[in-house]
Design a protein around this motif. Structure first.
Motif, mmCIF file in Angstrom:
data_model
loop_
_atom_site.group_PDB
_atom_site.id
_atom_site.type_symbol
_atom_site.label_atom_id
_atom_site.label_comp_id
_atom_site.label_asym_id
_atom_site.label_seq_id
_atom_site.Cartn_x
_atom_site.Cartn_y
_atom_site.Cartn_z
ATOM 1 N N TYR A 115 -18.421 -44.249 66.576
ATOM 2 C CA TYR A 115 -18.049 -45.669 66.691
ATOM 3 C C TYR A 115 -18.395 -46.350 65.373
ATOM 4 N N VAL A 116 -17.375 -46.862 64.686
ATOM 5 C CA VAL A 116 -17.624 -47.608 63.454
ATOM 6 C C VAL A 116 -17.272 -49.074 63.694
ATOM 7 N N ALA A 117 -18.247 -49.955 63.518
ATOM 8 C CA ALA A 117 -17.976 -51.387 63.595
ATOM 9 C C ALA A 117 -17.415 -51.831 62.253
ATOM 10 N N ALA A 118 -16.270 -52.484 62.292
ATOM 11 C CA ALA A 118 -15.629 -52.915 61.032
ATOM 12 C C ALA A 118 -14.919 -54.244 61.221
ATOM 13 N N PRO A 119 -15.691 -55.301 61.544
ATOM 14 C CA PRO A 119 -15.037 -56.595 61.759
ATOM 15 C C PRO A 119 -14.343 -57.100 60.496
ATOM 16 N N VAL A 120 -13.283 -57.851 60.723
ATOM 17 C CA VAL A 120 -12.385 -58.284 59.642
ATOM 18 C C VAL A 120 -12.741 -59.693 59.179
ATOM 19 N N PHE A 121 -13.003 -59.837 57.890
ATOM 20 C CA PHE A 121 -13.145 -61.161 57.293
ATOM 21 C C PHE A 121 -11.838 -61.500 56.595
ATOM 22 N N ALA A 122 -10.928 -62.121 57.293
ATOM 23 C CA ALA A 122 -9.649 -62.492 56.670
ATOM 24 C C ALA A 122 -8.838 -63.293 57.661
ATOM 25 N N ARG A 123 -8.207 -64.333 57.168
ATOM 26 C CA ARG A 123 -7.169 -64.951 57.975
ATOM 27 C C ARG A 123 -5.913 -64.095 57.809
ATOM 28 N N PRO A 124 -4.921 -64.262 58.709
ATOM 29 C CA PRO A 124 -3.777 -63.336 58.706
ATOM 30 C C PRO A 124 -3.095 -63.166 57.351
ATOM 31 N N GLU A 125 -2.939 -64.281 56.617
ATOM 32 C CA GLU A 125 -2.215 -64.178 55.341
ATOM 33 C C GLU A 125 -3.015 -63.370 54.316
ATOM 34 N N PRO A 139 -21.924 -44.340 61.756
ATOM 35 C CA PRO A 139 -22.263 -43.045 61.148
ATOM 36 C C PRO A 139 -21.621 -42.862 59.770
ATOM 37 N N ALA A 140 -22.389 -42.330 58.830
ATOM 38 C CA ALA A 140 -21.975 -42.266 57.421
ATOM 39 C C ALA A 140 -20.663 -41.508 57.198
ATOM 40 N N ALA A 141 -20.540 -40.316 57.793
ATOM 41 C CA ALA A 141 -19.342 -39.500 57.544
ATOM 42 C C ALA A 141 -18.090 -40.205 58.058
ATOM 43 N N ALA A 142 -18.204 -40.823 59.224
ATOM 44 C CA ALA A 142 -17.058 -41.532 59.797
ATOM 45 C C ALA A 142 -16.662 -42.708 58.919
ATOM 46 N N LYS A 143 -17.669 -43.429 58.412
ATOM 47 C CA LYS A 143 -17.365 -44.565 57.538
ATOM 48 C C LYS A 143 -16.591 -44.118 56.304
ATOM 49 N N GLU A 144 -16.994 -42.968 55.757
ATOM 50 C CA GLU A 144 -16.320 -42.453 54.572
ATOM 51 C C GLU A 144 -14.859 -42.141 54.879
ATOM 52 N N GLU A 163 -26.305 -47.714 59.365
ATOM 53 C CA GLU A 163 -25.914 -46.913 60.532
ATOM 54 C C GLU A 163 -25.836 -47.727 61.830
ATOM 55 N N ASP A 164 -26.676 -48.761 61.953
ATOM 56 C CA ASP A 164 -26.721 -49.525 63.216
ATOM 57 C C ASP A 164 -25.388 -50.204 63.517
ATOM 58 N N ALA A 165 -24.756 -49.807 64.627
ATOM 59 C CA ALA A 165 -23.428 -50.332 64.968
ATOM 60 C C ALA A 165 -23.421 -51.848 65.094
ATOM 61 N N GLY A 166 -24.556 -52.447 65.453
ATOM 62 C CA GLY A 166 -24.582 -53.890 65.653
ATOM 63 C C GLY A 166 -24.583 -54.703 64.372
ATOM 64 N N SER A 167 -25.050 -54.091 63.281
ATOM 65 C CA SER A 167 -25.275 -54.870 62.046
ATOM 66 C C SER A 167 -24.024 -55.552 61.506
ATOM 67 N N ALA A 168 -22.903 -54.822 61.492
ATOM 68 C CA ALA A 168 -21.675 -55.410 60.946
ATOM 69 C C ALA A 168 -21.273 -56.637 61.755
ATOM 70 N N ASN A 169 -21.496 -56.573 63.076
ATOM 71 C CA ASN A 169 -21.142 -57.723 63.914
ATOM 72 C C ASN A 169 -22.096 -58.893 63.718
ATOM 73 N N VAL A 170 -23.361 -58.613 63.449
ATOM 74 C CA VAL A 170 -24.301 -59.695 63.142
ATOM 75 C C VAL A 170 -23.793 -60.476 61.934
ATOM 76 N N LEU A 171 -23.408 -59.747 60.895
ATOM 77 C CA LEU A 171 -22.949 -60.426 59.671
ATOM 78 C C LEU A 171 -21.618 -61.137 59.894
ATOM 79 N N LYS A 172 -20.748 -60.532 60.693
ATOM 80 C CA LYS A 172 -19.477 -61.194 61.001
ATOM 81 C C LYS A 172 -19.721 -62.523 61.728
ATOM 82 N N LEU A 173 -20.645 -62.516 62.676
ATOM 83 C CA LEU A 173 -20.970 -63.757 63.394
ATOM 84 C C LEU A 173 -21.562 -64.794 62.451
#
Lengths: 296, 296
Positions: A115-125, A139-144, A163-173
């Motif tokens: 499971y890779v968390a990859a929230p998007v910072f972008a408006r549609p355009e 996980p590192a290999a999956a991210k690569e 590695e922590d799946a929650g971290s990307a979502n913390v920053l997105k929030l």
């Protein structure tokens, strides 16, 4: 022939990202709850499928971008995980609770799926122009392995939070909270300008070309001075409120008082109480303007 | 030989500006309430004088940069206005109430002196490097005449807000309010990051190189993550509180509710209640951090 990618969720943001993947030459199998909304992508070569699991190939990659925690949980059930199987990857791009991401990560791992968390910072355009930003954790290999997909899909920059799946979502929030804070800040400022004989557009020009010369202040500030609040939202007030609720939920669970987050959450709640449809989340600026007696 | 300029107020910001004028070749007559603080400028050729009026030459230009409304009113009395006389200009660079600026403008005009409001957008190091920003308002001819002085003294950009003496101060107050808002926003965000397993410095790096890539977020955000709150303030918490009080005073008089301004005013009040000296106004960030139980 390039790899076949599963893609789940063709909303305002999912659509340009899936389109970019198709243009980059990927085979893309698309599932969307409302099938007709994905139809336009067929013309670019997408194959529409009838379930999340049908978008997956064994050991392959599925990307998802849906509206909230419940939607992610409903698509990322056993069917999808079994279809992906060992060595598969789920790139979860939705803005959801860090705790939900951590729970999903454990469930995925139990089936051999990364499971890779990859929230998007972008408006549609921005996504369409591939100048968005991605924040990833997992996980590192999956991210690569998924990096080229993020670049082909929407991302100019990719920030790796470990590695922590929650971290990307913390920053997105945090990012969305700060955008909401910037909107509130400008709305109060432009109201003060207008009530004291200064053209809000002159204030906007000065501030966003100097001290606050950043994409958020430039872009959202322009929407505020132009009063572009209602109609054809790129990011709806309803989704904005959902995100501010997630910020406050995360803040509450971690005992982090955030009075500015309380304020912007209340502003968005008022927008939805008054304008149930078609409000962009920039409409939270209406709060400070209307409170000052400025007619919009 | 270049024009003789009067300069009143050699605090943290006045000192580098007066020094730049001297380096540019102007003759500068300096008055400071505490004479010793102006002493170092003598080495650059300044002449120290014993009253505001003694800094003026007939029909010439006096620039002032003092701490608050009362200080401006006390230096810009009849003595100074008579010394400047017809055709003279007072460039008032202090951050004061727009209403005070308007009142002073009327008093100046009655004596034939032009009052130009020109508050400084720059921390001392930016003023020294002449990369600051000026916002000006007042009589057109006077503004034209003082432009080279602002450029020589501190300003990379000059924004003209028209004839109303209060307008430049309205925008200056808005700018400082927005900086305070940015500090609060980052403090709440970095607290949330820290309490949820994300390194605040990673959040800072991501946000201030993308969505919030602006001088204010970059500069103040760095001070927050480095916890540079106390000691040798470039802009003190006391001055920050004075400005937020001016924001709320202006907001109150014009019936403009500003809940975020109320919040940052309270934060600064707490800083001063606890640390009476040596706090930079960035210390308002301590509020959100300490409220979250983060030890500083």
């Amino acid at each position: 022939m390039m790899e076949t990618i599963g893609f789940i969720g063709t909303g305002n943001l999912g659509t340009p990202i899936a389109a970019n993947l198709l243009k980059a030459g990927y085979q893309v199998k698309i599932y969307n709850r409302t099938r007709e909304k994905a139809k336009p992508l067929e013309a670019l070569g997408a194959e529409l499928v009838d379930s999340p699991a049908a978008a997956a190939v064994k050991g392959g990659i599925v990307m998802s971008l849906v509206s909230d925690d419940k939607a992610v949980e409903s698509i990322a059930g056993n069917d999808l995980l079994q279809a992906l199987g060992n060595g598969g990857i789920h790139v979860s791009m939705s803005t959801i609770s860090p705790d939900t991401a951590r729970m999903l990560s454990v469930q995925h791992e139990a089936q051999g799926v990364a499971y890779v968390a990859a929230p998007v910072f972008a408006r549609p355009e921005a996504a369409e122009a591939r100048v968005g930003n991605a924040v990833i954790s997992g996980p590192a290999a999956a991210k690569e392995r998924i990096r080229p997909l993020l670049e082909a899909g929407f991302a100019k920059n990719i920030f790796d939070l470990g590695e922590d799946a929650g971290s990307a979502n913390v920053l997105k929030l945090i990012g969305n909270f700060m955008i909401a804070g910037a909107i509130e800040m400008m709305a109060e400022s432009f109201a003060l300008a207008e009530k004291n004989g200064v053209d809000p557009k002159a204030a906007y020009e000065m501030l966003t070309t100097t001290l606050f010369a950043s994409p958020v202040f430039r872009g959202y500030g322009g929407m505020i001075t132009e009063r572009k609040f209602i109609g054809n939202p790129a990011f709806s007030a309803a989704l904005g409120l959902k995100d501010m609720n997630l910020v406050l939920q995360t803040a509450g669970r971690s005992y982090t008082p955030m009075p500015l987050a309380n304020l912007v959450q209340a502003r968005l709640t008022t927008v939805l109480a008054r304008n149930t449809k078609d409000a962009d989340w920039t409409a939270l600026a209406m709060g400070a303007l209307e409170d000052a007696g400025i007619s919009i």
